[in-house]
Design an enzyme around this catalytic site. Structure first.
Site, PDB file in Angstrom:
ATOM      1  N   SER A   1       0.824  -1.217   0.000  1.00  0.00           N
ATOM      2  CA  SER A   1       0.000   0.000   0.000  1.00  0.00           C
ATOM      3  C   SER A   1       0.855   1.261   0.000  1.00  0.00           C
ATOM      4  O   SER A   1       0.632   2.185  -0.788  1.00  0.00           O
ATOM      5  CB  SER A   1      -0.896   0.050   1.237  1.00  0.00           C
ATOM      6  OG  SER A   1      -1.547  -1.163   1.423  1.00  0.00           O
TER       7      SER A   1
ATOM      8  N   LYS B   1       8.314   1.243   8.574  1.00  0.00           N
ATOM      9  CA  LYS B   1       8.163   1.675   9.962  1.00  0.00           C
ATOM     10  C   LYS B   1       8.186   0.488  10.912  1.00  0.00           C
ATOM     11  O   LYS B   1       7.144  -0.020  11.322  1.00  0.00           O
ATOM     12  CB  LYS B   1       6.886   2.501  10.115  1.00  0.00           C
ATOM     13  CG  LYS B   1       7.035   3.891   9.457  1.00  0.00           C
ATOM     14  CD  LYS B   1       5.737   4.650   9.380  1.00  0.00           C
ATOM     15  CE  LYS B   1       5.978   6.025   8.738  1.00  0.00           C
ATOM     16  NZ  LYS B   1       4.727   6.756   8.486  1.00  0.00           N
TER      17      LYS B   1
ATOM     18  N   GLY C   1       5.778  10.166   8.725  1.00  0.00           N
ATOM     19  CA  GLY C   1       4.769  11.206   8.916  1.00  0.00           C
ATOM     20  C   GLY C   1       3.377  10.619   8.909  1.00  0.00           C
ATOM     21  O   GLY C   1       3.217   9.399   8.871  1.00  0.00           O
TER      22      GLY C   1
ATOM     23  N   LYS D   1       5.052   4.012  17.283  1.00  0.00           N
ATOM     24  CA  LYS D   1       3.672   4.508  17.277  1.00  0.00           C
ATOM     25  C   LYS D   1       2.676   3.393  16.928  1.00  0.00           C
ATOM     26  O   LYS D   1       1.508   3.479  17.286  1.00  0.00           O
ATOM     27  CB  LYS D   1       3.527   5.703  16.337  1.00  0.00           C
ATOM     28  CG  LYS D   1       3.748   5.394  14.869  1.00  0.00           C
ATOM     29  CD  LYS D   1       2.484   5.157  14.138  1.00  0.00           C
ATOM     30  CE  LYS D   1       2.635   4.895  12.667  1.00  0.00           C
ATOM     31  NZ  LYS D   1       3.806   4.216  12.130  1.00  0.00           N
TER      32      LYS D   1
ATOM     33  N   ASP E   1       2.229  11.514  13.132  1.00  0.00           N
ATOM     34  CA  ASP E   1       2.034  10.136  12.690  1.00  0.00           C
ATOM     35  C   ASP E   1       1.256   9.340  13.743  1.00  0.00           C
ATOM     36  O   ASP E   1       0.349   8.554  13.424  1.00  0.00           O
ATOM     37  CB  ASP E   1       3.423   9.519  12.455  1.00  0.00           C
ATOM     38  CG  ASP E   1       3.354   8.154  11.802  1.00  0.00           C
ATOM     39  OD1 ASP E   1       2.276   7.760  11.332  1.00  0.00           O
ATOM     40  OD2 ASP E   1       4.405   7.487  11.751  1.00  0.00           O
TER      41      ASP E   1
ATOM     42  N   SER F   1      -5.790   2.167   9.292  1.00  0.00           N
ATOM     43  CA  SER F   1      -4.463   1.766   9.741  1.00  0.00           C
ATOM     44  C   SER F   1      -4.513   0.293  10.129  1.00  0.00           C
ATOM     45  O   SER F   1      -5.396  -0.150  10.861  1.00  0.00           O
ATOM     46  CB  SER F   1      -4.042   2.631  10.933  1.00  0.00           C
ATOM     47  OG  SER F   1      -3.428   1.859  11.941  1.00  0.00           O
TER      48      SER F   1
END
Lengths: 336, 336
Positions: B11, B101, B137, B192, B245, B255
């Protein structure tokens, strides 16, 4: 059992009353006869069942006689006149912890930055009370009244204010943090409403979570710029009364300030919005004061300035958004 | 026209390809023949229309020959093996800006904190490339693919990495900030996802915005504790790649990490959740690594520890929540 006073039976005053009723008796002041009757007879107000040890009265002197600990929770616009009503009966042994998230100015036509005060300053100016604190945190009233868990900060320079406040507020569903920086907590609590209005605008325009994340980051930065200009430390802005309150208010459709922004995005004017909402959103006044402060100190706070123009000068939403999205920030975090 | 390489057609790789295609031709590497055909013939992938100057290939050497600037965007679990495939063809003149990430560890049974690396460290270890950067971000792929505006941070110690990255990424709908602290941006971007899982849990349990605001505040604090232990400055955590973020990922149902938490709250096991999701959520691995790091440095990170127990030890959600809600934090902000 201890009796605690609440001045104001709006949504947040009612939510705080119901929390305190777990630990102490509560005496609420309201000027509205219907509200008083609804609390005393039906034990029902603001769409919530209230505990039976909450009594309402229209006698403000009675609050000061029966309660040493008092929580004034009235809109910022009425705060000073309320203080003038109660102050003849206040004594230095009273403790006042307010829950008002806004600034106060004398009702003048041409307000300057020098006429703008934090709520605790108004208490100091209008009464003999010394031991002052404030409540600040992610505290949407509707959720508290539903019994949902959360936390707040009691900020005060006086340790005993925090201790006394904690004693009556703390429960299994309500954590209480403490802070000695009342200035920062008050400034953060007031300014976050400006970002909540912006957030409602983004939502009304169907813009996504990415842009919202950017708004929160830049909005927090602007709040900190104000805080520093007004002599506050940056810590309160990074805690529960800062980021916590900000992201909650700016993400909840139960927040009045969010709702104002949402209606603005749908083409309604501020006048039309004020007519359909039962309590005025604090952010509408706060952004006017914030603009004065930004001008006085020459602050770089473009979101605040755009919200001011949208709310008070009928500026175009799309122009404001275009301007903000294309603004070139070289540095991401510039306040440390 | 310049040609830019993208490794990975997931994605986010696809979203970045479509952004860069405004400014340069794009060559995407994928191992999946169907994906390649879909990109090259239908110009359609991940439910989005792709620009026609995006070409897909299964020839990884070709990427290194035709592109000096390459964005590796593959799941953290596959990052090191991907680097081993591409590294024979990489030269010191290549610039790599990754968009992954998470953390990376060699696939061992008993990982310790010393086996855990940031993604840029893996690039350094496995190749001769020197000029390395990362993207971080509020960048939910689906929203970028819909053309919604947002911003990102390119973090790198090398000014030219930021300049080159900005040149191909920046547009009217995509702002690019710069940071020299790649360590902080990578740590914040990885951690995060743990808070996003917690956030999905709260949502699945129908808990409100007040508690969510508290989670964000305390979650950010934990991220900063990790960052400090791992030698990062706190600045990146307070900017677009940190708070920005975090609040985006933790509030968006688009998400993957949020979705994992949501399904956990609905009673599904991690195994069942992995089977219904097409890409693995990074946070599931990250929380395992974070637990090792927390143990090594003795960090006070109760949310992270509870998410670890829920995800990897099948711990009761309600017990975890009860524990966290009743935890007594005396100090609100303890990292400054």
């Amino acid at each position: 059992m201890q009796k605690v006073g609440i001045i104001g039976a709006g949504s947040f005053g009612t939510a705080v009353s119901n929390l305190i009723a777990d630990n102490a008796d509560v005496l609420v002041y309201s000027r509205n006869e219907k509200t008083i009757e609804s609390i005393n007879k039906a034990h029902f107000h603001k769409e919530a069942k209230l505990q039976s040890n909450i009594i309402a009265t229209n006698d403000i002197e009675r609050i000061t006689k029966e309660c040493n600990l008092i929580f004034p929770i009235v809109p910022s616009k009425n705060f000073r006149s309320m203080m003038r009503d109660i102050s003849p009966y206040l004594r230095p042994y009273h403790i006042l912890i307010h829950g008002t998230k806004g600034f106060s100015a004398d009702n003048q036509e041409n307000i300057t930055a020098n006429d703008i005060y934090r709520i605790s300053q108004v208490i100091e100016q209008e009464s003999s009370v010394v031991r002052i604190g404030c409540l600040s945190g992610p505290n949407i009233s509707k959720e508290i009244l539903e019994g949902q868990p959360t936390a707040t900060v009691i900020a005060s320079q006086f340790r005993e204010v925090i201790t006394e406040g904690k004693k009556v507020l703390k429960s299994k569903r309500f954590q209480v943090y403490s802070s000695s920086d009342i200035r920062g907590a008050e400034i953060a609590g007031a300014l976050k409403n400006i970002i909540a209005i912006s957030s409602g605008i983004l939502s009304g325009l169907k813009l996504g979570h990415n842009l919202w994340g950017l708004l929160i980051t830049r909005g927090l930065t602007e709040m900190i710029h104000f805080g520093k200009a007004l002599g506050s430390d940056i810590k309160p802005f990074l805690g529960v009364a800062g980021i916590g309150d900000l992201v909650t208010t700016a993400s909840s459709q139960n927040s009045r300030n969010f709702t104002v922004g949402y209606h603005l995005a749908k083409g309604k004017s501020i006048k039309e919005i004020s007519e359909i909402m039962d309590e005025v959103a604090e952010g509408v006044h706060t952004v006017l004061f914030a603009k004065k402060i930004a001008d006085k100190y020459g602050l770089k706070v473009p979101i605040t300035r755009m919200v001011y123009k949208i709310v008070h000068e009928d500026y175009s939403l799309t122009d404001a958004l275009d301007y903000l999205i294309n603004l070139d920030y070289e540095h991401d975090v510039d306040y440390l």
